[in-house]
Design a protein around this motif. Structure first.
Motif, PDB file in Angstrom:
ATOM      1  N   GLY A 281       1.118  -0.950  -0.291  1.00 19.81           N
ATOM      2  CA  GLY A 281      -0.264  -0.010  -0.169  1.00 19.81           C
ATOM      3  C   GLY A 281       0.900   1.088   0.199  1.00 19.81           C
ATOM      4  O   GLY A 281       2.073   1.318  -0.141  1.00 19.81           O
ATOM      5  N   THR A 282      -0.230   2.366  -0.222  1.00 22.58           N
ATOM      6  CA  THR A 282       1.246   3.758   0.157  1.00 22.58           C
ATOM      7  C   THR A 282       2.077   3.711   1.621  1.00 22.58           C
ATOM      8  O   THR A 282       0.825   3.600   2.202  1.00 22.58           O
ATOM      9  N   PRO A 283       2.693   4.296   1.545  1.00 21.37           N
ATOM     10  CA  PRO A 283       4.076   4.438   2.319  1.00 21.37           C
ATOM     11  C   PRO A 283       3.041   5.699   3.946  1.00 21.37           C
ATOM     12  O   PRO A 283       2.697   6.339   3.261  1.00 21.37           O
ATOM     13  N   ARG A 284       3.379   4.585   5.194  1.00 15.52           N
ATOM     14  CA  ARG A 284       2.987   5.416   6.048  1.00 15.52           C
ATOM     15  C   ARG A 284       3.871   6.430   7.141  1.00 15.52           C
ATOM     16  O   ARG A 284       4.581   5.209   7.481  1.00 15.52           O
ATOM     17  N   PHE A 285       4.134   7.459   6.879  1.00 17.08           N
ATOM     18  CA  PHE A 285       5.083   8.213   7.973  1.00 17.08           C
ATOM     19  C   PHE A 285       4.873   8.973   9.133  1.00 17.08           C
ATOM     20  O   PHE A 285       3.834   9.645   8.800  1.00 17.08           O
ATOM     21  N   GLY A 286       4.988   8.542  10.455  1.00 20.12           N
ATOM     22  CA  GLY A 286       4.716   9.320  11.503  1.00 20.12           C
ATOM     23  C   GLY A 286       3.372   8.535  12.099  1.00 20.12           C
ATOM     24  O   GLY A 286       3.857   7.213  11.775  1.00 20.12           O
ATOM     25  N   HIS A 287       3.291   9.072  13.011  1.00 25.49           N
ATOM     26  CA  HIS A 287       2.233   8.470  13.458  1.00 25.49           C
ATOM     27  C   HIS A 287       1.094   7.666  12.435  1.00 25.49           C
ATOM     28  O   HIS A 287       0.385   8.019  12.066  1.00 25.49           O
ATOM     29  N   VAL A 288      -0.194   6.682  13.791  1.00 22.49           N
ATOM     30  CA  VAL A 288      -0.906   5.704  12.931  1.00 22.49           C
ATOM     31  C   VAL A 288      -1.923   6.340  13.722  1.00 22.49           C
ATOM     32  O   VAL A 288      -2.083   5.571  15.179  1.00 22.49           O
ATOM     33  N   GLY A 289      -2.597   5.811  13.482  1.00 23.60           N
ATOM     34  CA  GLY A 289      -4.321   6.120  13.548  1.00 23.60           C
ATOM     35  C   GLY A 289      -3.930   7.386  15.452  1.00 23.60           C
ATOM     36  O   GLY A 289      -3.914   8.477  15.302  1.00 23.60           O
ATOM     37  N   SER A 290      -4.273   6.629  16.434  1.00 21.85           N
ATOM     38  CA  SER A 290      -4.475   7.868  17.303  1.00 21.85           C
ATOM     39  C   SER A 290      -3.756   7.153  18.496  1.00 21.85           C
ATOM     40  O   SER A 290      -3.406   6.859  19.817  1.00 21.85           O
ATOM     41  N   TYR A 291      -2.208   5.959  18.225  1.00 23.24           N
ATOM     42  CA  TYR A 291      -1.650   5.240  18.848  1.00 23.24           C
ATOM     43  C   TYR A 291      -0.493   6.270  19.525  1.00 23.24           C
ATOM     44  O   TYR A 291      -0.240   6.983  18.686  1.00 23.24           O
TER      45      TYR A 291
ATOM     46  N   PRO B 211       3.478   7.189  21.739  1.00 23.93           N
ATOM     47  CA  PRO B 211       3.974   6.265  22.461  1.00 23.93           C
ATOM     48  C   PRO B 211       3.744   5.688  23.768  1.00 23.93           C
ATOM     49  O   PRO B 211       3.234   6.244  24.547  1.00 23.93           O
ATOM     50  N   GLY B 212       4.494   4.075  23.960  1.00 23.42           N
ATOM     51  CA  GLY B 212       4.230   3.918  24.479  1.00 23.42           C
ATOM     52  C   GLY B 212       3.425   3.003  24.821  1.00 23.42           C
ATOM     53  O   GLY B 212       3.271   1.591  25.883  1.00 23.42           O
ATOM     54  N   ASP B 213       2.132   2.111  23.834  1.00 18.73           N
ATOM     55  CA  ASP B 213       1.432   2.110  23.893  1.00 18.73           C
ATOM     56  C   ASP B 213       1.716   0.807  23.474  1.00 18.73           C
ATOM     57  O   ASP B 213       2.684   0.530  22.434  1.00 18.73           O
TER      58      ASP B 213
ATOM     59  N   THR C 235      15.857  11.415   2.869  1.00 17.00           N
ATOM     60  CA  THR C 235      14.489  13.119   3.742  1.00 17.00           C
ATOM     61  C   THR C 235      14.031  12.788   4.444  1.00 17.00           C
ATOM     62  O   THR C 235      13.422  14.248   4.704  1.00 17.00           O
ATOM     63  N   GLY C 236      14.589  12.846   5.388  1.00 14.19           N
ATOM     64  CA  GLY C 236      14.293  13.131   7.024  1.00 14.19           C
ATOM     65  C   GLY C 236      12.795  12.565   7.368  1.00 14.19           C
ATOM     66  O   GLY C 236      12.772  13.694   8.470  1.00 14.19           O
ATOM     67  N   LEU C 237      12.328  12.157   6.900  1.00 18.78           N
ATOM     68  CA  LEU C 237      10.897  11.869   6.993  1.00 18.78           C
ATOM     69  C   LEU C 237      10.936  10.936   8.820  1.00 18.78           C
ATOM     70  O   LEU C 237      11.657  10.111   8.621  1.00 18.78           O
ATOM     71  N   PRO C 238      10.016  10.830   9.476  1.00 21.68           N
ATOM     72  CA  PRO C 238      10.545  10.396  10.736  1.00 21.68           C
ATOM     73  C   PRO C 238       9.631   8.895  10.267  1.00 21.68           C
ATOM     74  O   PRO C 238       9.159   8.271   9.254  1.00 21.68           O
ATOM     75  N   VAL C 239      10.517   7.704  11.413  1.00 21.24           N
ATOM     76  CA  VAL C 239      10.312   6.350  11.487  1.00 21.24           C
ATOM     77  C   VAL C 239       9.586   6.273  12.769  1.00 21.24           C
ATOM     78  O   VAL C 239      10.599   6.691  13.943  1.00 21.24           O
ATOM     79  N   ARG C 240       8.478   4.937  12.260  1.00 28.89           N
ATOM     80  CA  ARG C 240       8.429   4.653  14.131  1.00 28.89           C
ATOM     81  C   ARG C 240       9.240   3.272  14.626  1.00 28.89           C
ATOM     82  O   ARG C 240       8.974   2.897  13.702  1.00 28.89           O
ATOM     83  N   VAL C 241       9.129   4.208  15.518  1.00 24.63           N
ATOM     84  CA  VAL C 241      10.083   2.644  16.460  1.00 24.63           C
ATOM     85  C   VAL C 241       9.632   2.013  17.179  1.00 24.63           C
ATOM     86  O   VAL C 241       8.350   2.415  18.008  1.00 24.63           O
ATOM     87  N   LEU C 242       9.327   1.157  17.472  1.00 26.31           N
ATOM     88  CA  LEU C 242       8.894  -0.705  18.205  1.00 26.31           C
ATOM     89  C   LEU C 242       9.675  -1.010  18.893  1.00 26.31           C
ATOM     90  O   LEU C 242      11.028  -1.661  18.216  1.00 26.31           O
TER      91      LEU C 242
ATOM     92  N   VAL D 229       6.134  -7.951  25.088  1.00 25.15           N
ATOM     93  CA  VAL D 229       4.843  -7.459  23.929  1.00 25.15           C
ATOM     94  C   VAL D 229       5.959  -6.344  22.473  1.00 25.15           C
ATOM     95  O   VAL D 229       7.113  -5.793  23.108  1.00 25.15           O
ATOM     96  N   PHE D 230       5.412  -5.929  22.378  1.00 25.68           N
ATOM     97  CA  PHE D 230       6.069  -4.422  21.420  1.00 25.68           C
ATOM     98  C   PHE D 230       5.445  -3.262  21.958  1.00 25.68           C
ATOM     99  O   PHE D 230       4.669  -3.214  21.867  1.00 25.68           O
ATOM    100  N   ARG D 231       6.787  -2.226  22.391  1.00 29.64           N
ATOM    101  CA  ARG D 231       6.185  -0.988  22.354  1.00 29.64           C
ATOM    102  C   ARG D 231       6.538  -0.418  21.476  1.00 29.64           C
ATOM    103  O   ARG D 231       7.784  -0.181  21.274  1.00 29.64           O
ATOM    104  N   TYR D 232       5.790   1.045  21.312  1.00 29.19           N
ATOM    105  CA  TYR D 232       5.819   2.136  20.645  1.00 29.19           C
ATOM    106  C   TYR D 232       6.664   2.932  21.226  1.00 29.19           C
ATOM    107  O   TYR D 232       6.360   3.797  22.074  1.00 29.19           O
TER     108      TYR D 232
END
Length: 150
Positions: free
Chosen positions: A2-12, A14-16, A98-105, A117-120
């Motif tokens: 699908g289309t790449p998603r950079f940044g936060h996803v939905g209402s998730y 950090p800490g979730d 590019t400097g685009l943000p990367v979500r880290v889990l 568990v996997f923590r955001y």
């Protein structure tokens, strides 16, 4: 794909936490069920997972040193060969460009449930990379990530 998603996803936020890699995928946080890097050399890395499997990974408060993908024995988890600039490692290099943000889990032990568990951890930027011998003596890619200022 699908289309790449950079940044936060939905209402998730950090800490979730997420119980499994499948749950991460269903939430749209990290789409590969096994690979630690989501993205491509053309668009950059959308997310990474630190799963405590690469001996050269370092998670610190101010920075992460993330080991690139490849060169591990599937059965033992040991680094047995040099890493190459494959599509996933090139995705992290593109993110530095590019400097685009990367979500880290990150895989952590949850005290409340006594389960892994996997923590955001939040959004990070790739600010550097280097290739050289890792702890096992094989060439590994190391990517330096720092938190995105809120």
């Amino acid at each position: 794909m699908g289309t790449p998603r950079f940044g936060h996803v939905g209402s998730y936020l950090p800490g979730d936490t997420f119980r499994s890699r499948l749950e991460l995928r269903l939430a749209g946080m990290h789409t590969p069920v096994r690979a630690g890097i989501a993205g491509s050399q053309h668009t950059g890395a959308e997310s990474i997972v630190l799963s405590q499997v690469y001996e050269d990974d370092v998670f610190g408060e101010d920075e992460i040193i993330y080991t690139g993908q490849g060169g591990r024995d599937a059965k033992t988890g040991q680094q047995v060969s040099d890493q190459t600039l494959n599509d996933r490692n090139l995705a992290l290099l593109k993110s530095a460009e590019t400097g685009l943000p990367v979500r880290v889990l990150r895989k952590v032990h949850d005290e409340a449930t006594a389960a892994e568990v996997f923590r955001y951890e939040g959004l990070y930027r790739v600010v550097g990379s280097a290739y050289g011998p890792g702890r096992s003596g094989f060439g590994v890619w190391r990517f330096r990530l720092v938190p995105v200022a809120a």
